[in-house]
Design an enzyme around this catalytic site. Sequence first.
Site, short mmCIF file in Angstrom:
data_model
loop_
_atom_site.label_atom_id
_atom_site.label_comp_id
_atom_site.label_asym_id
_atom_site.label_seq_id
_atom_site.Cartn_x
_atom_site.Cartn_y
_atom_site.Cartn_z
N LYS A 182 7.68 47.86 45.81
CA LYS A 182 8.42 49.13 45.77
C LYS A 182 8.28 49.91 47.07
CE LYS A 182 8.87 50.20 40.88
NZ LYS A 182 8.70 51.24 39.85
N LYS A 212 16.83 38.96 38.23
CA LYS A 212 16.72 39.68 36.96
C LYS A 212 17.86 40.68 36.78
CE LYS A 212 12.96 41.80 34.61
NZ LYS A 212 11.64 42.43 34.64
N LYS A 272 19.23 47.61 36.74
CA LYS A 272 20.15 48.74 36.88
C LYS A 272 20.42 49.04 38.36
CE LYS A 272 17.14 52.19 37.99
NZ LYS A 272 17.28 53.36 38.82
#
Length: 332
Positions: free
Chosen positions: A111, A194, A197
């Site tokens: 991240k 995967k 969103k």
Amino acid sequence: MNRIFSGIQPTGNLHLGNYLGAIRNWVDLQGEYECLYCIVDLHAITVWQDPAELLASTREVTAGLIASGIDPEKNILFNQSQNPDHASLAWIFNCVARLGWLNRMTQFKEKAGKHRENASVGLYAYPNLMAADILAYKATHVPVGDDQKQHLELCRDIAQKFNSDFGVEYFPEVEPLILGPATRVMSLRDGRNKMSKSDPSEYSRITLTDGPDGIAQKIRKAKTDPDALPSEVKGLEDRPEATNLVGIYAALARKSREDVLAEVGGQQFSEFKGGLTELAVSVLGPIGEEMQRLVVDTDYIDGILRQGGTKARAISGPIMREIQEIVGFVQP
Ligand code: TRP
């Protein structure tokens, strides 16, 4: 008594991956355990959130969970910031966990990326807050997907170090609840990524509110390969898109992939997609409708979250007082 804690990020647009990977399992676990289901707004703000969007997403996820079948009367459904005990215990854990442990967290590395120096301190300490979420209730079981296993390990390490630092047998061993097989739902545009969103393509994911037409269109456009469907699982090898669509079908139908392929083996994708659409609409259609009905009733949703917050504090309060005593704080 077995107690479950699990958390979900308040990100708008719940999709099929969230549903099959987490939400439906949560629904299945109610009744078997005492369940706390938490919309983790404190975790969300470890990266920038537009306040209006955060609020809307928190309500949307709450509506999605209820629409999916989570009963807010029988379980504790709340947003994390309703209970300040999460943040207080996280501070104590900031002082228990070691820098070296957090440095090993792969999710932080992913991240924060190249801009590590610019990441928030909260993003770095994220796993300590997650440990606090679980241990503030002395939860015994945590349903998590693959991507959270390392964080759960860290939670166990923190619990153990707390116990040994203070010479107590206070925190229980937390057990992961490994969820069923076909939980990894991949992108409809690329079977190796995967479903997410954050994928720029809307066509990569089916959301809970897409409705029958949207679902049909996305499945029609889903990437496939030129071959017919195999009749055995080994025929899916090196066919990521076929694997994904069959996995989705099996999960939605609550069947094994073997059983699905025994039925659909030999079909062309065009035919298979028709069946998949029908199935997806039958499962997701009613959920999406109910979700849209609930989400506009913000008074109802906020009331549920507040009531959940009250129930959550009633459990964590006495635990926090014991922790404060162990650490040597004067009781408030
Ligand atoms: N980190 C989890 C995720 O991103 C969400 C989460 C927060 C969680 N606290 C938790 C999951 C405690 C399980 C238990 O998916």
